[in-house]
Design a protein around this motif. Structure first.
Motif, short mmCIF file in Angstrom:
data_model
loop_
_atom_site.label_atom_id
_atom_site.label_comp_id
_atom_site.label_asym_id
_atom_site.label_seq_id
_atom_site.Cartn_x
_atom_site.Cartn_y
_atom_site.Cartn_z
N THR A 164 0.84 -1.20 0.00
CA THR A 164 0.00 0.00 0.00
C THR A 164 0.87 1.25 0.00
O THR A 164 1.83 1.34 0.77
N VAL A 165 0.54 2.20 -0.88
CA VAL A 165 1.25 3.49 -0.92
C VAL A 165 0.23 4.61 -0.73
O VAL A 165 -0.78 4.67 -1.44
N THR A 166 0.49 5.48 0.24
CA THR A 166 -0.41 6.61 0.50
C THR A 166 0.41 7.85 0.83
O THR A 166 1.42 7.76 1.53
N TYR A 167 -0.03 8.99 0.34
CA TYR A 167 0.64 10.27 0.62
C TYR A 167 -0.12 10.93 1.76
O TYR A 167 -1.30 11.26 1.62
N THR A 168 0.56 11.07 2.90
CA THR A 168 -0.15 11.39 4.13
C THR A 168 0.16 12.76 4.72
O THR A 168 -0.66 13.31 5.45
N LYS A 169 1.35 13.31 4.43
CA LYS A 169 1.73 14.56 5.09
C LYS A 169 2.31 15.55 4.09
O LYS A 169 2.97 15.17 3.12
N LEU A 170 2.07 16.81 4.36
CA LEU A 170 2.63 17.92 3.59
C LEU A 170 3.36 18.82 4.56
O LEU A 170 2.76 19.31 5.52
N GLN A 171 4.67 18.97 4.36
CA GLN A 171 5.51 19.75 5.27
C GLN A 171 5.34 19.28 6.72
O GLN A 171 5.30 20.07 7.66
N GLY A 172 5.21 17.96 6.90
CA GLY A 172 5.13 17.36 8.23
C GLY A 172 3.75 17.38 8.86
O GLY A 172 3.56 16.82 9.94
N MET A 173 2.77 17.99 8.22
CA MET A 173 1.41 18.06 8.75
C MET A 173 0.49 17.17 7.93
O MET A 173 0.71 16.94 6.75
N PRO A 174 -0.59 16.63 8.59
CA PRO A 174 -1.53 15.78 7.85
C PRO A 174 -2.03 16.46 6.58
O PRO A 174 -2.41 17.63 6.60
N MET A 175 -2.04 15.72 5.48
CA MET A 175 -2.33 16.31 4.17
C MET A 175 -3.83 16.56 3.96
O MET A 175 -4.22 17.62 3.49
N GLY A 176 -4.66 15.59 4.28
CA GLY A 176 -6.10 15.76 4.08
C GLY A 176 -6.53 15.50 2.65
O GLY A 176 -5.72 15.51 1.72
N ARG A 177 -7.82 15.26 2.45
CA ARG A 177 -8.36 14.90 1.14
C ARG A 177 -8.10 15.97 0.08
O ARG A 177 -7.75 15.68 -1.05
N ASP A 178 -8.29 17.22 0.44
CA ASP A 178 -8.20 18.29 -0.55
C ASP A 178 -6.78 18.45 -1.10
O ASP A 178 -6.59 18.62 -2.30
N TYR A 179 -5.79 18.38 -0.24
CA TYR A 179 -4.41 18.57 -0.70
C TYR A 179 -3.86 17.33 -1.39
O TYR A 179 -2.98 17.43 -2.24
N ARG A 180 -4.37 16.13 -1.01
CA ARG A 180 -3.84 14.91 -1.61
C ARG A 180 -4.02 14.92 -3.13
O ARG A 180 -3.17 14.40 -3.86
N ALA A 181 -5.09 15.52 -3.61
CA ALA A 181 -5.34 15.55 -5.05
C ALA A 181 -4.28 16.34 -5.82
O ALA A 181 -4.10 16.13 -7.02
N PHE A 182 -3.56 17.23 -5.14
CA PHE A 182 -2.50 17.99 -5.81
C PHE A 182 -1.28 17.12 -6.10
O PHE A 182 -0.44 17.48 -6.93
N PHE A 183 -1.17 15.99 -5.41
CA PHE A 183 0.00 15.13 -5.58
C PHE A 183 -0.33 13.85 -6.33
O PHE A 183 0.56 13.08 -6.66
N THR A 184 -1.62 13.61 -6.57
CA THR A 184 -2.00 12.45 -7.35
C THR A 184 -2.21 12.88 -8.80
O THR A 184 -2.46 14.04 -9.08
#
Length: 246
Positions: A164-184
């Motif tokens: 399983t691969v998941t992108y979970t944090k942005l600059q050390g903070m929880p990424m959340g649904r909205d920001y995850r789409a910027f990296f997918t």
């Protein structure tokens, strides 16, 4: 490193596997991708790794923790730059959209596994928005219905390991649904603009979880194996998004 990899492809199979492994570790550092690994990678003999797919970042992330080659759709072979890089990593190109070519694609995977290569397969057939795991296609799981040589020389069934691969944090903070789409990267997004936009956000954390390995025989059938991998990976993805790990 391209000339060195071209030379390795001609002269030294082990070096041609090790160089991309090293390169992608370095690339993740440069891109600001921090990788956190959970579980253990199976290392005895050739392994068919099954992973969910949501981003261009899956390639360097998985390549930085698994010395192996990807199974990719045939269109990628003709892409400028990225197609060439995929060939350097000995990517297996398959025509997923043509059922008549499935057996031929499966045979290529079988040959590579018998040759001792680790392969990484994205059975969703496309990338998602990173907030969910799409249904798995079972056709290419048939490549696991063979026996291969183990490190001790004995023959045994192909080992399949869900990842399983998941992108979970942005600059050390929880990424959340909205920001995850910027990296997918999914749908009809153009890769280069999306890549540059994503890198502007700063360092991200990728969680990689290796689940318990198994064989087709242990699962019961090719389709049962695909269902098991989908269930395990989907559960792992849900845990990672919520910040809980096994």
């Amino acid at each position: 490193m391209v000339p060195l990899q071209l030379l390795a492809l001609l002269l030294d199979r082990h070096l041609s596997v090790a160089l991309p492994f090293f390169f992608h570790k370095l690339l993740c550092r440069i891109l600001g991708i921090r990788i956190t690994v959970h579980g253990r990678r199976h290392k005895r003999g050739a392994v068919l790794y099954i992973a969910n797919h949501s981003s261009w970042a899956d390639i360097p992330v998985l390549s930085a923790v698994i010395p192996g080659s990807f199974v990719a759709k045939s269109e990628i072979e003709g892409w400028p730059i990225f197609g060439f890089l995929a060939k350097l990593q000995r990517t297996v190109f398959v025509q997923r959209e043509k059922r008549s070519r499935t057996a031929e694609s499966r045979d290529v995977l079988v040959d590579r596994l018998r040759g001792g290569d680790n392969l990484i397969l994205f059975p969703e057939g496309t990338s998602s928005d990173g907030n969910r795991v799409l249904p798995f296609k079972s056709a290419l799981f048939g490549a696991a219905e063979i026996e291969v040589a183990r490190r001790d020389g004995a023959m045994g069934p192909v080992v399949v390991q869900p990842v399983t691969v998941t992108y979970t944090k942005l600059q050390g903070m929880p990424m959340g649904r909205d920001y995850r789409a910027f990296f997918t990267w999914f749908g009809d997004m153009e890769l280069a603009p999306h890549l540059l936009h994503a890198l502007g956000f700063g360092p991200i954390t990728a969680e990689v979880e290796f689940h318990a390995p198994l064989t087709v025989g242990e699962a019961g059938s090719r389709k049962a194996l695909a269902r098991h991998c989908e269930t395990v990976i989907r559960a792992g993805h849900a845990r990672q998004i919520q910040g809980h790990f096994s």
